[in-house]
Design an enzyme around this catalytic site. Structure first.
Site, PDB file in Angstrom:
ATOM      1  N   LYS A 148       0.842  -1.207   0.000  1.00  0.00           N
ATOM      2  CA  LYS A 148       0.000   0.000   0.000  1.00  0.00           C
ATOM      3  C   LYS A 148       0.875   1.254   0.000  1.00  0.00           C
ATOM      4  CE  LYS A 148      -0.387  -0.460   5.029  1.00  0.00           C
ATOM      5  NZ  LYS A 148      -1.147  -1.123   6.107  1.00  0.00           N
ATOM      6  N   ARG A 170     -10.609  -0.995  14.440  1.00  0.00           N
ATOM      7  CA  ARG A 170     -10.353  -0.191  13.256  1.00  0.00           C
ATOM      8  C   ARG A 170     -11.255  -0.759  12.158  1.00  0.00           C
ATOM      9  NH1 ARG A 170      -4.414   0.612  10.533  1.00  0.00           N
ATOM     10  NH2 ARG A 170      -4.859  -1.497   9.818  1.00  0.00           N
ATOM     11  N   TYR A 214      16.707  30.236   9.192  1.00  0.00           N
ATOM     12  CA  TYR A 214      15.484  30.997   9.501  1.00  0.00           C
ATOM     13  C   TYR A 214      15.305  31.127  11.003  1.00  0.00           C
ATOM     14  CZ  TYR A 214      13.434  30.858   4.775  1.00  0.00           C
ATOM     15  OH  TYR A 214      13.162  31.019   3.456  1.00  0.00           O
ATOM     16  N   MET A 240      12.597  24.645   3.213  1.00  0.00           N
ATOM     17  CA  MET A 240      11.874  23.810   2.255  1.00  0.00           C
ATOM     18  C   MET A 240      12.828  22.918   1.447  1.00  0.00           C
ATOM     19  SD  MET A 240       9.279  24.838  -0.847  1.00  0.00           S
ATOM     20  CE  MET A 240       8.187  25.795   0.197  1.00  0.00           C
TER      21      MET A 240
END
Ligand SMILES: *Cc1c(COP(=O)(O)O)cnc(C)c1O
Length: 382
Positions: free
Chosen positions: A40, A138, A260, A318
């Site tokens: 998955k 679940r 930053y 980023m």
């Protein structure tokens, strides 16, 4: 012109031979069971189109995915194997699953009814797996609902059960008594469906106790070289190595700040490597060296270059992150070199812990921006 390679800031080296060796090891842990593979989420972020053929080549015949779209992708790669859809019967997908010979995991009495309806005019019974909840709450029928099915066989009319299964909630913690309780409930469920193969174990279950293997195992994370049992790699090999390109080296004086928010202050003259990886690549900002909420709850992330472990300093941007490489003699590192983010020298799960998460999340968060190199199952001669 041939396209240049390694022009991305991040390089992922995915060792398909190690992946298949991990699969074989998992087979050895449960020798009487069939070993399937959970693929998955694009094979835990590693790439379904590469992982499935590698596993097929090694002998894997059953795959588990989350939803019909993933199931269809596996079917395209493998016309013959069994493909189980863990998420059950998404509204309106029964026809597609039937047509493509995909196997739904029936998780509720509603799922059973939908599949019965899809099967009613078929010449031969339609395959399905039945999931029963044994304590995780679940997915799956309750124990009572499962029992009701056995009392009224017409509820499973023209459905051929290929598997009765349940899922373990706490197998990653070997001392947790929950696994034993779930196993006992699962034994009771299994007795309701004599002759139907049974499946309970995820990676942690397989590694923890052979008795949890039953007839079919469903490993995911252990195949991909992540920790299944908390704090232990066991005998599994590293499959994924992530490296980031060093795009600049700089000397930063004592008292100067980095990144930053200027959250890291150098307590001595330091040599800093700026690497081309950031949260845009799936290197979670919370793993920053400083300056993010909750930072002090986790150990800081580090990288590895020229034989040295090097700490991450300041905030992750980023596309960039800063590492203090003062410990590495200057001549051993130059601009353009690669720094290991995780792999043989930095454990995937250590980076995950630095981000307050687990290896599963780190792998599935890796972005498509990285350039991927697949090491083949067998070295082919041309
Ligand atoms: C994801 C999943 C697995 C695989 O779990 P790992 O911990 O990755 O081995 C097995 N069974 C079910 C039902 C799952 O959802």
């Amino acid at each position: 012109m041939t396209a240049p390679t390694d022009i991305s800031g991040v390089r992922l080296i995915i060792d398909l031979a190690a992946l298949t060796r991990n699969w074989k090891r998992l087979c050895d842990f449960a020798p009487r069971a069939e070993t399937a593979a959970v693929v998955k989420a694009d094979a835990y972020g590693l790439g379904l189109t590469e992982v499935v053929p590698a596993l097929l080549e090694t002998g894997c015949r059953s795959f588990f995915v989350a939803d019909p779209s993933e199931a269809l992708a596996v079917r395209l790669l493998s016309p013959q194997s069994r493909v189980f859809v863990l998420g059950g019967l998404t509204a309106g997908c029964a026809g597609l699953l039937r047509e493509q010979r995909l196997i739904p995991v029936l998780n509720s009495t509603e799922d059973v009814a939908v599949w019965r309806e899809a099967a009613k005019d078929e010449a031969s019974p339609l395959p399905a797996a039945l999931q029963v909840d044994t304590g995780m709450n679940r997915l799956g029928l309750t124990m009572d609902e499962a029992q009701a099915l056995t009392k009224e066989p017409s509820l499973l009319a023209n459905i051929r059960l290929e598997l009765v299964m349940s899922h373990l909630a706490c197998a990653d913690q070997p001392a947790n008594p929950m696994t034993g309780e779930q196993r006992a409930r699962f034994e009771a469920v299994r007795a309701l469906f004599p002759g139907v193969p049974a499946s309970l174990a995820n990676s942690a279950g397989i590694l923890q106790n052979a008795a949890l293997g039953f007839d079919l195992t469903r490993p995911g994370i252990a195949l991909y070289g992540g920790e299944a049992i908390e704090g232990a790699m066991g005998p599994m090999e590293v499959v994924v190595t992530a490296q980031a390109r060093i795009v600049q080296l700089r000397d930063v004086k004592k008292g100067e700040r980095i990144g930053y928010g200027a959250t890291h202050e150098c307590d001595r003259d330091s040599r800093i490597a700026i690497a081309a990886i950031g949260y845009g690549d799936g290197y979670h900002r919370i793993a920053s060296g400083s300056g993010v909420p909750l930072r002090r709850l986790f150990p800081g992330a580090h990288g590895h270059v020229a034989g040295e472990r090097v700490p991450l300093v300041g905030r992750i941007s980023m596309d960039l992150a800063a590492f203090d490489i003062s410990a590495v003699p200057a001549k051993y590192v130059k601009q353009g070199d690669w720094i290991e983010i995780f792999g043989e020298n930095v454990a995937l799960d250590d980076v995950a812990r630095a981000a307050g998460t687990i290896g599963y999340e780190l792998l599935t968060a890796l972005s498509r921006r990285a350039e991927r190199h697949y090491l083949p199952v067998k070295t082919r001669t041309h």
